[in-house]
Design an enzyme around this catalytic site. Structure first.
Site, short mmCIF file in Angstrom:
data_model
loop_
_atom_site.label_atom_id
_atom_site.label_comp_id
_atom_site.label_asym_id
_atom_site.label_seq_id
_atom_site.Cartn_x
_atom_site.Cartn_y
_atom_site.Cartn_z
N THR A 253 0.77 -1.24 0.00
CA THR A 253 0.00 0.00 0.00
C THR A 253 0.80 1.29 0.00
OG1 THR A 253 -1.64 -1.12 1.37
CG2 THR A 253 -1.97 1.21 1.01
N ARG A 281 -8.89 -12.46 -2.01
CA ARG A 281 -9.03 -11.60 -0.82
C ARG A 281 -8.91 -10.14 -1.22
NH1 ARG A 281 -5.54 -7.52 1.74
NH2 ARG A 281 -5.94 -7.56 3.97
N VAL A 282 -9.83 -9.33 -0.75
CA VAL A 282 -9.77 -7.88 -0.98
C VAL A 282 -9.60 -7.20 0.38
CG1 VAL A 282 -11.08 -5.87 -1.73
CG2 VAL A 282 -11.12 -7.97 -3.11
N GLY A 283 -8.67 -6.30 0.46
CA GLY A 283 -8.42 -5.60 1.72
C GLY A 283 -9.19 -4.30 1.80
N ASP A 284 -8.66 -3.41 2.60
CA ASP A 284 -9.33 -2.13 2.82
C ASP A 284 -9.09 -1.11 1.71
OD1 ASP A 284 -6.59 -2.13 3.62
OD2 ASP A 284 -6.89 -0.26 4.71
N THR A 304 -2.57 2.46 5.70
CA THR A 304 -1.83 1.24 5.39
C THR A 304 -1.90 0.35 6.63
OG1 THR A 304 0.29 2.05 6.21
CG2 THR A 304 -0.21 2.51 3.92
N GLY A 305 -1.50 -0.89 6.48
CA GLY A 305 -1.54 -1.81 7.61
C GLY A 305 -2.60 -2.87 7.40
N GLY A 307 -5.58 -4.54 6.66
CA GLY A 307 -6.80 -4.05 6.04
C GLY A 307 -8.06 -4.51 6.73
N1 GLY Z 1 -3.91 -2.31 3.82
C1 GLY Z 1 -3.72 -3.17 2.73
C2 GLY Z 1 -4.37 -4.45 2.85
O1 GLY Z 1 -4.61 -4.94 3.94
O2 GLY Z 1 -4.68 -5.03 1.82
#
Ligand code: GLY
Length: 407
Positions: A253, A281-284, A304-305, A307
């Site tokens: 990120t 998988r989809v993050g934040d 970031t971090g 998600g």
């Molecule tokens: N913050 C990025 C993710 O967890 O995909």
């Protein structure tokens, strides 16, 4: 790499708050107590352009002269649309093969496939667009902006996102891995499934490869899917602890927000997401309100971090709402981090101290051009990037908690 000089670091820390043209004591005399106690907030006298991001925005140049925050700032001050400038900026780390958490050369999923997430928000226009689990395009931020500009939709995913990009003439590649990202993926595979994936340097030795890997049949007495996913995750964290993967790259990120001279606020986020994630998988990062939120009248927050923590808490939206309710960027970010901490209750997500075993960081700016970088865990080596008329610099993240996530 542009890094903050020791002189600047000491100045920022001692002054507590940096205000253009004013000494610390003058500032403390005119600001309420909670603001003067906020060392990560910088309050200029008038709105002047600011670009803020995580350190990918300053440490990667893709072989050129400019970092993401420098390019975005230059274009904003030249009069370019703020979002166009930010996207031009983040294209640098997206294209840089050395940046292993974003775009080309981002660390792939468990199957070795690079899947990218991105979104953007244009404050004044109230437009937004995103892509998730996109394969084959080095610059997902450009595709996200095209979703925003050319469609009535806010989010395209997977095959649909790739076909959309293909129709618009984006180059579609079979594989976005670099030699490095593939080598790291192979190392991870060997760690989680040593019975099948052998290390050429140790194969043939007694005791090597005897573990046949996690059993996922779910039968009584065998490893559950939860245990398997914990093991997959832990193997990735071990690689971070051993210095094989930069901490910033494990969740990938770049989140980059900016404000222009006329007060226009925009933001963009782009990532390869969690390293070795379950395919799909989809993050934040592509989810509005989770990894990014912009309200043109209030401010912007990107993250970031881990998600999943932002998805559960819709944390970027929360940061912006906190600012709408009068909080300074630093306090707004800290309040969201506290919410994340309060909602982290599973043992597997807690360290030996009972605190979150992961990090989350916010890069926040408000409509006055004040900004802050905050994190669950701040430490001297954990920084964020900012570019103002003073130039690009790294500044220390303000941490909610002491120590490190895995202490
Ligand atoms: N913050 C990025 C993710 O967890 O995909």
């Amino acid at each position: 790499m542009t890094s903050m000089s020791r002189r600047k670091f000491v100045h920022t820390s001692t002054a507590g708050i940096a205000v253009a043209g004013l000494g610390a004591s003058a500032v403390e005399a005119v600001l309420p107590e909670h603001l003067s106690a906020a060392p990560a907030v910088h309050a200029p006298r008038s709105i002047s352009p600011v670009v803020i991001s995580d350190v990918s925005g300053i440490r990667y140049r893709n072989g050129g002269d400019e970092s993401a925050v420098e390019r975005a700032f230059r274009l904003i001050t030249a009069g370019e649309d703020v979002l166009d400038a930010l996207v031009e900026g983040v294209n640098i780390p997206e294209l840089d093969p050395e940046e292993s958490g974003i775009g080309y050369g981002g660390l792939p999923n468990a199957d070795g496939v690079v899947q990218l997430d991105s979104c953007c928000m244009h404050g004044p226009k109230r437009w937004a667009g995103g892509v998730a689990a996109l394969e084959g395009v080095r610059t997902p931020s450009r595709v996200a902006k095209a979703v925003m500009e050319l469609t009535d939709h806010h989010l395209l995913v997977g095959e649909g996102a790739r076909e959309f990009a293909r129709q618009l003439g984006f180059a579609i590649e079979d594989d976005l891995n670099t030699e490095r990202s593939r080598a790291l993926w192979l190392e991870w595979r060997r760690r989680v499934d040593p019975g099948h994936w052998l290390d050429p340097s140790t194969r043939g030795r007694r005791g090597v490869g005897e573990d046949t890997g996690p059993d996922t049949t779910g039968s009584h007495g065998r490893q559950s899917l939860r245990e398997r996913s914990d093991r997959f995750y832990q193997a990735g964290l071990d690689m971070v602890d051993e210095g094989l993967i930069p901490e910033e790259s494990f969740w990938g990120t770049i989140s980059c927000n900016g404000i222009g001279p006329n007060g226009d606020i925009c933001g963009v986020t782009t990532t390869s997401g969690l390293s070795w994630k379950i395919p799909g998988r989809v993050g934040d990062s592509p989810i509005l309100g989770a990894g990014l939120y912009v309200d043109g009248a209030v401010g912007a927050a990107g993250s970031t971090g881990r998600g999943e923590a932002n998805l559960y808490n819709l944390a970027s939206f929360l940061v912006v709402e906190n600012m709408r309710n009068g909080m300074h960027p630093k306090d707004a970010g800290m309040a969201a981090l506290r919410r994340i901490q309060d909602n982290t209750v599973d043992d597997r997500l807690l360290n030996a101290r009972g605190l979150p075993a992961f990090d989350v960081r916010f890069f926040v700016l408000n409509a006055a051009g004040e900004y802050a970088g905050v994190a669950l865990y701040g430490a001297s080596e954990r920084n964020f990037a900012v570019c103002t008329e003073r130039g690009a610099e790294e500044l220390p993240l303000e941490g909610l908690l002491e120590g490190s996530p895995r202490d």
